[in-house]
Design an enzyme around this catalytic site. Sequence first.
Site, PDB file in Angstrom:
ATOM      1  N   ASP A  21       0.639  -1.119  -0.109  1.00  0.00           N
ATOM      2  CA  ASP A  21       0.025  -0.060  -0.063  1.00  0.00           C
ATOM      3  C   ASP A  21       1.015   1.266   0.093  1.00  0.00           C
ATOM      4  O   ASP A  21       1.936   1.123   0.657  1.00  0.00           O
ATOM      5  CB  ASP A  21      -0.955  -0.045   1.298  1.00  0.00           C
ATOM      6  CG  ASP A  21      -2.027   0.943   0.965  1.00  0.00           C
ATOM      7  OD1 ASP A  21      -2.128   1.472   0.003  1.00  0.00           O
ATOM      8  OD2 ASP A  21      -2.697   1.419   2.185  1.00  0.00           O
ATOM      9  N   ASN A  23       1.394   3.401  -2.876  1.00  0.00           N
ATOM     10  CA  ASN A  23       1.927   3.768  -4.128  1.00  0.00           C
ATOM     11  C   ASN A  23       1.543   5.199  -4.374  1.00  0.00           C
ATOM     12  O   ASN A  23       2.452   6.048  -4.999  1.00  0.00           O
ATOM     13  CB  ASN A  23       1.628   2.858  -5.290  1.00  0.00           C
ATOM     14  CG  ASN A  23       2.283   1.575  -5.364  1.00  0.00           C
ATOM     15  OD1 ASN A  23       3.030   1.288  -4.382  1.00  0.00           O
ATOM     16  ND2 ASN A  23       1.806   0.757  -6.058  1.00  0.00           N
ATOM     17  N   GLY A  24       0.439   5.113  -4.665  1.00  0.00           N
ATOM     18  CA  GLY A  24      -0.393   6.710  -4.834  1.00  0.00           C
ATOM     19  C   GLY A  24       0.263   7.886  -4.170  1.00  0.00           C
ATOM     20  O   GLY A  24       0.483   8.849  -4.745  1.00  0.00           O
ATOM     21  N   HIS A  38       2.871   3.238  -8.933  1.00  0.00           N
ATOM     22  CA  HIS A  38       2.577   1.666  -9.393  1.00  0.00           C
ATOM     23  C   HIS A  38       3.898   1.436 -10.053  1.00  0.00           C
ATOM     24  O   HIS A  38       4.420   0.450  -9.638  1.00  0.00           O
ATOM     25  CB  HIS A  38       1.407   1.416 -10.179  1.00  0.00           C
ATOM     26  CG  HIS A  38       0.422   2.040  -9.326  1.00  0.00           C
ATOM     27  ND1 HIS A  38      -0.105   1.574  -8.104  1.00  0.00           N
ATOM     28  CD2 HIS A  38      -0.947   2.630  -9.737  1.00  0.00           C
ATOM     29  CE1 HIS A  38      -1.296   2.102  -7.726  1.00  0.00           C
ATOM     30  NE2 HIS A  38      -1.739   2.824  -8.904  1.00  0.00           N
ATOM     31  N   THR A  67     -10.701  -7.039  -5.651  1.00  0.00           N
ATOM     32  CA  THR A  67     -11.770  -6.686  -6.113  1.00  0.00           C
ATOM     33  C   THR A  67     -12.344  -5.238  -6.345  1.00  0.00           C
ATOM     34  O   THR A  67     -12.853  -4.662  -7.069  1.00  0.00           O
ATOM     35  CB  THR A  67     -13.023  -7.467  -5.496  1.00  0.00           C
ATOM     36  OG1 THR A  67     -12.431  -8.790  -5.178  1.00  0.00           O
ATOM     37  CG2 THR A  67     -14.362  -7.575  -6.155  1.00  0.00           C
ATOM     38  N   TRP A  70     -11.278  -2.314  -8.924  1.00  0.00           N
ATOM     39  CA  TRP A  70     -12.226  -2.233 -10.135  1.00  0.00           C
ATOM     40  C   TRP A  70     -12.684  -0.846 -10.041  1.00  0.00           C
ATOM     41  O   TRP A  70     -13.171  -0.172 -11.062  1.00  0.00           O
ATOM     42  CB  TRP A  70     -13.089  -3.271 -10.584  1.00  0.00           C
ATOM     43  CG  TRP A  70     -12.323  -4.520 -10.851  1.00  0.00           C
ATOM     44  CD1 TRP A  70     -12.385  -5.655 -10.076  1.00  0.00           C
ATOM     45  CD2 TRP A  70     -11.575  -4.878 -12.047  1.00  0.00           C
ATOM     46  NE1 TRP A  70     -11.645  -6.811 -10.860  1.00  0.00           N
ATOM     47  CE2 TRP A  70     -11.222  -6.246 -11.911  1.00  0.00           C
ATOM     48  CE3 TRP A  70     -11.220  -4.192 -13.136  1.00  0.00           C
ATOM     49  CZ2 TRP A  70     -10.462  -6.702 -12.771  1.00  0.00           C
ATOM     50  CZ3 TRP A  70     -10.386  -4.762 -14.068  1.00  0.00           C
ATOM     51  CH2 TRP A  70     -10.101  -5.999 -14.042  1.00  0.00           C
ATOM     52  N   LEU A 132      10.583 -20.763  -4.947  1.00  0.00           N
ATOM     53  CA  LEU A 132       9.762 -19.937  -4.072  1.00  0.00           C
ATOM     54  C   LEU A 132       8.198 -19.866  -5.049  1.00  0.00           C
ATOM     55  O   LEU A 132       8.169 -19.838  -6.074  1.00  0.00           O
ATOM     56  CB  LEU A 132      10.262 -18.508  -4.051  1.00  0.00           C
ATOM     57  CG  LEU A 132       9.239 -17.398  -3.685  1.00  0.00           C
ATOM     58  CD1 LEU A 132       8.593 -17.312  -2.310  1.00  0.00           C
ATOM     59  CD2 LEU A 132       9.837 -16.065  -3.981  1.00  0.00           C
ATOM     60  N   ARG A 195      -5.287  -1.944   8.625  1.00  0.00           N
ATOM     61  CA  ARG A 195      -6.407  -2.452   8.016  1.00  0.00           C
ATOM     62  C   ARG A 195      -6.115  -3.861   7.197  1.00  0.00           C
ATOM     63  O   ARG A 195      -4.942  -3.887   6.760  1.00  0.00           O
ATOM     64  CB  ARG A 195      -7.223  -1.538   6.963  1.00  0.00           C
ATOM     65  CG  ARG A 195      -8.179  -0.524   7.637  1.00  0.00           C
ATOM     66  CD  ARG A 195      -8.850   0.193   6.646  1.00  0.00           C
ATOM     67  NE  ARG A 195      -8.034   0.808   5.442  1.00  0.00           N
ATOM     68  CZ  ARG A 195      -7.537   1.805   5.394  1.00  0.00           C
ATOM     69  NH1 ARG A 195      -7.914   2.691   6.578  1.00  0.00           N
ATOM     70  NH2 ARG A 195      -6.872   2.504   4.432  1.00  0.00           N
ATOM     71  N   GLU A 208       0.616 -13.451  12.381  1.00  0.00           N
ATOM     72  CA  GLU A 208       1.149 -12.486  12.931  1.00  0.00           C
ATOM     73  C   GLU A 208       1.004 -11.119  11.986  1.00  0.00           C
ATOM     74  O   GLU A 208       1.317 -11.145  10.907  1.00  0.00           O
ATOM     75  CB  GLU A 208       2.984 -12.626  13.237  1.00  0.00           C
ATOM     76  CG  GLU A 208       2.993 -13.815  14.363  1.00  0.00           C
ATOM     77  CD  GLU A 208       2.379 -13.562  15.673  1.00  0.00           C
ATOM     78  OE1 GLU A 208       2.197 -12.486  16.012  1.00  0.00           O
ATOM     79  OE2 GLU A 208       1.830 -14.540  16.312  1.00  0.00           O
TER      80      GLU A 208
HETATM   81  C1  FPP Z   1      -1.655   0.045  -3.493  1.00  0.00           C
HETATM   82  O1  FPP Z   1      -1.385   1.400  -3.534  1.00  0.00           O
HETATM   83  C2  FPP Z   1      -1.140  -0.639  -4.614  1.00  0.00           C
HETATM   84  C3  FPP Z   1      -1.821  -1.262  -5.667  1.00  0.00           C
HETATM   85  C4  FPP Z   1      -3.456  -1.233  -5.435  1.00  0.00           C
HETATM   86  C5  FPP Z   1      -1.234  -1.942  -6.677  1.00  0.00           C
HETATM   87  C6  FPP Z   1       0.120  -2.519  -6.559  1.00  0.00           C
HETATM   88  C7  FPP Z   1       0.734  -2.827  -7.776  1.00  0.00           C
HETATM   89  C8  FPP Z   1       1.978  -2.858  -8.055  1.00  0.00           C
HETATM   90  C9  FPP Z   1       3.170  -2.683  -6.889  1.00  0.00           C
HETATM   91  C10 FPP Z   1       2.620  -2.986  -9.427  1.00  0.00           C
HETATM   92  C11 FPP Z   1       2.386  -4.113 -10.005  1.00  0.00           C
HETATM   93  C12 FPP Z   1       2.551  -5.412  -9.305  1.00  0.00           C
HETATM   94  C13 FPP Z   1       2.953  -6.608  -9.751  1.00  0.00           C
HETATM   95  C14 FPP Z   1       3.144  -7.548  -8.825  1.00  0.00           C
HETATM   96  C15 FPP Z   1       3.602  -6.702 -10.863  1.00  0.00           C
HETATM   97  P1  FPP Z   1      -2.104   2.472  -3.535  1.00  0.00           P
HETATM   98  O2  FPP Z   1      -2.556   2.933  -5.062  1.00  0.00           O
HETATM   99  O3  FPP Z   1      -3.418   2.160  -2.855  1.00  0.00           O
HETATM  100  O4  FPP Z   1      -1.617   3.817  -2.863  1.00  0.00           O
HETATM  101  P2  FPP Z   1      -2.410   4.790  -2.049  1.00  0.00           P
HETATM  102  O5  FPP Z   1      -3.097   4.291  -0.793  1.00  0.00           O
HETATM  103  O6  FPP Z   1      -1.202   5.846  -1.431  1.00  0.00           O
HETATM  104  O7  FPP Z   1      -3.413   5.533  -2.784  1.00  0.00           O
END
Ligand code: FPP
Length: 249
Positions: A21, A23-24, A38, A67, A70, A132, A195, A208
Amino acid sequence: MSLKEKINLNNLPQHVAIIMDGNGRWARKQGQERVFGHQNGVQAVRDVTEAAAELGVQFLTLYAFSTENWNRPKEEVNALMELLIHTIHQERHTLNKNNIRLRVIGDLESLPKNCFREITEAIEETSNNSRLNLVLALSYSSRWELTAAMKQIAREVEAGKINASQISEKTIESHLSSTGIPDPELLIRTSGEFRISNFLLWQIAYAELYFTPKLWPEFGKEDFYEALIAYQQRERRFGMISEQIHKTS
Ligand code: FPP
């Protein structure tokens, strides 16, 4: 002593699951679009997969697309699907070279056709690998998984294949998307959120939980080692008392 050396290789979790979590938020902090986060998250996926394989963790499950995801803006969903296709295509060779088996849990059928094809080919191509198991949770949510399992069990009862009174935990497990994969002993979530977000609700009964404020693109091998060390400092009692655990170990 490095962090890696502090890990007791005789007490590794067999299965680590990760809610990737942040990335954004990471991208916004750099003044960039969310998709940039991402894209940079992929490097963290590589690092953690490599660390898990090197140490001897047998299963690594990554929550790559839920899910509920989307419902994100169409452009972000499309970009995530493209990134998945591109990454899996690019990494297939490396997975094979490193004896890593790709698996997926989730509603694969709901993925765009080209994504479905790329993934099923990579699953097939890596199916004999044994070092793995890299399990991607794609179009996955626990409630979807449990609902699908219950529907299937109900159909089998209706068809007279099983009696309702025979339904056990094993019956339920064998109808989950994750059947054949042991329960995770450790669940990591990045980005400072506390969460579970509809992830592996059945399977984490005794896991854990480890939360870190690091955003996913910042998460690297050292962070993974820290999580394992924290796990090894916990006492896992499975509902028993401390003295019983020490007597049986
Ligand atoms: C959550 O961050 C991340 C995701 C919903 C997507 C995860 C995808 C990747 C790391 C890239 C591709 C993965 C693979 C396995 C090749 P968020 O967008 O919810 O971030 P935020 O909570 O800051 O908005």
